[in-house]
Design an enzyme around this catalytic site. Sequence first.
Site, mmCIF file in Angstrom:
data_model
loop_
_atom_site.group_PDB
_atom_site.id
_atom_site.type_symbol
_atom_site.label_atom_id
_atom_site.label_comp_id
_atom_site.label_asym_id
_atom_site.label_seq_id
_atom_site.Cartn_x
_atom_site.Cartn_y
_atom_site.Cartn_z
ATOM 1 N N VAL A 156 -30.575 84.237 23.251
ATOM 2 C CA VAL A 156 -30.484 82.785 23.015
ATOM 3 C C VAL A 156 -29.088 82.270 23.381
ATOM 4 O O VAL A 156 -28.954 81.222 24.028
ATOM 5 C CB VAL A 156 -30.832 82.447 21.539
ATOM 6 C CG1 VAL A 156 -30.673 80.960 21.274
ATOM 7 C CG2 VAL A 156 -32.245 82.895 21.214
ATOM 8 N N VAL A 210 -36.939 77.100 14.489
ATOM 9 C CA VAL A 210 -38.395 77.068 14.316
ATOM 10 C C VAL A 210 -39.049 76.686 15.641
ATOM 11 O O VAL A 210 -38.746 75.640 16.212
ATOM 12 C CB VAL A 210 -38.813 76.050 13.226
ATOM 13 C CG1 VAL A 210 -40.330 76.012 13.085
ATOM 14 C CG2 VAL A 210 -38.173 76.390 11.887
ATOM 15 N N ILE A 232 -39.692 73.910 21.034
ATOM 16 C CA ILE A 232 -40.452 72.726 20.580
ATOM 17 C C ILE A 232 -39.594 71.897 19.636
ATOM 18 O O ILE A 232 -39.120 72.404 18.624
ATOM 19 C CB ILE A 232 -41.753 73.131 19.837
ATOM 20 C CG1 ILE A 232 -42.620 74.017 20.724
ATOM 21 C CG2 ILE A 232 -42.513 71.898 19.375
ATOM 22 C CD1 ILE A 232 -43.874 74.539 20.029
ATOM 23 N N GLU A 258 -42.305 93.393 19.894
ATOM 24 C CA GLU A 258 -41.188 94.304 19.631
ATOM 25 C C GLU A 258 -41.720 95.735 19.455
ATOM 26 O O GLU A 258 -42.886 95.925 19.083
ATOM 27 C CB GLU A 258 -40.504 93.926 18.310
ATOM 28 C CG GLU A 258 -40.075 92.489 18.203
ATOM 29 C CD GLU A 258 -38.687 92.258 18.769
ATOM 30 O OE1 GLU A 258 -37.958 93.237 18.996
ATOM 31 O OE2 GLU A 258 -38.349 91.078 18.984
ATOM 32 N N LYS A 270 -40.507 80.432 8.998
ATOM 33 C CA LYS A 270 -40.610 79.156 9.715
ATOM 34 C C LYS A 270 -41.343 78.099 8.890
ATOM 35 O O LYS A 270 -40.923 76.937 8.843
ATOM 36 C CB LYS A 270 -41.294 79.387 11.062
ATOM 37 C CG LYS A 270 -40.430 80.226 12.021
ATOM 38 C CD LYS A 270 -41.225 80.670 13.241
ATOM 39 C CE LYS A 270 -40.362 81.464 14.207
ATOM 40 N NZ LYS A 270 -41.161 82.128 15.259
HETATM 41 N N1 HSE Z 1 -40.880 86.863 17.301
HETATM 42 C C1 HSE Z 1 -41.108 85.459 17.393
HETATM 43 C C2 HSE Z 1 -42.465 85.176 17.998
HETATM 44 C C3 HSE Z 1 -40.090 84.737 18.196
HETATM 45 O O1 HSE Z 1 -43.196 86.103 18.364
HETATM 46 O O2 HSE Z 1 -42.829 84.020 18.080
HETATM 47 C C4 HSE Z 1 -38.799 84.548 17.481
HETATM 48 O O3 HSE Z 1 -38.982 83.814 16.306
#
Ligand code: HSE
Length: 426
Positions: free
Chosen positions: A14, A132, A136, A190, A205
């Site tokens: 990021v 979040v 968006i 991941e 979120k």
């Molecule tokens: N791991 C999250 C997702 C992205 O799969 O949307 C980072 O918040």
Amino acid sequence: MRTIKIGLLGFGNVGSGAYALLNANLEDIQRKVGALVEVKRVVVRDTSKARPVAYDPALLTTDVEAVLGDPEIDVVCELIGGVDPAHEYVLRALRAGKQVVSANKELIAKEGESILREAQSHSCDFLFEGAVAGGIPIILPMKSSLAGNRVDQVKGIVNGTTNYILSKMTLEGAEYSDVLAEAQRLGYAEADPTSDVEGFDAQYKIAILSSIAFTSRVSVEDVYVEGITRVSQSDIRYARDLGYVIKLLAVGTRSGTDCVQVRVHPALIPQRHPLASVNDAFNAIFLRGDAVGDVMFYGRGAGMMPTGSAVVGDLIDTCRNLVHGCTGRIACTCYESRKVLPIDDLVTKYYLRISVSDCPGTLAAIAGVLGANGVSIESVRADAHDKAEAVWVTHAVREANMRAAIEQMEVLPEVYSVENWIRVEE
Ligand code: HSE
């Protein structure tokens, strides 16, 4: 013309995206801000690590004091993630009168209150659009453009990994474990997918979104959470036959005058609902306001450039506020205290998939347990894909009743097992 100096904490995905975007569009950004904008230092753990963007190596330092202790730095951009040491760094930056931008959902969900209090007492900005749903815009729209509304519900698909997995299961008929393995191979999931597939990422979120929507702090631990690991291909097929798709939903709902309910779980949603067509790794947030009605925000919820876009948007906002001497304009909006209801108080419809014996009286025995617990039946299919299964959809009922019925069903001799039960979101 004034120069606004920015210090970045963190230069991962990021951070690199935000830095690259800032430089790519610098001339336009400076005209929009009305000042020169410069990234003065970037704090990293390892200065020799390869980065995905071009940068001046002289910017990099491992010394956080080069940002926090430099009075020339006006804005600190925290992109290191996690609570420690990010929390301490953010508080120190605010105490030094610096503006702070962050994309750290865990930090904001857990420590938003202390951070915003500090920001307010120093009349500083603390902006977190990137925390979040990545690219968006939703935090600022809720705090600003939609601020005239009383929001009754905010719900969405806020995790890209699980939406990718469920979309593949729905569109390609694949099983959960196969799609997860493929998603990991392609880098969409991941190596340790726990936070995504168990719903914890979405839990942070929706805690943040609900706190803003209902002007009352919702703690992470008050959010009921259930992941997607029990959703099978059978559930997806039965749901389709019934006119639904299965999504991992994050839902916050206003309840009565002083309560809210906040939850994350797989849900059957009608195929015609706008969220049903949000597929792959896309995110969407659906909100209902008393004046605006229904609005939906759709886009990429993660990734270097989409999240970089949100971070740069915040940087531009705070730079504008600095130019006009009006930082700290949008303070903490949690000015009320609402009770968060337990999941037992949820009233909704349920889908149940039950593995049963083929004997006469089986459906009657199950219907008896449902009826005894006040659960009324909307439909039942015993002739579904697998003859040893019965799929039930109930009318709306309190979750406590549903759980009691399931416990009793599981000990019926006619029931081999309650394979799955999923909430239906109309
Ligand atoms: N791991 C999250 C997702 C992205 O799969 O949307 C980072 O918040």
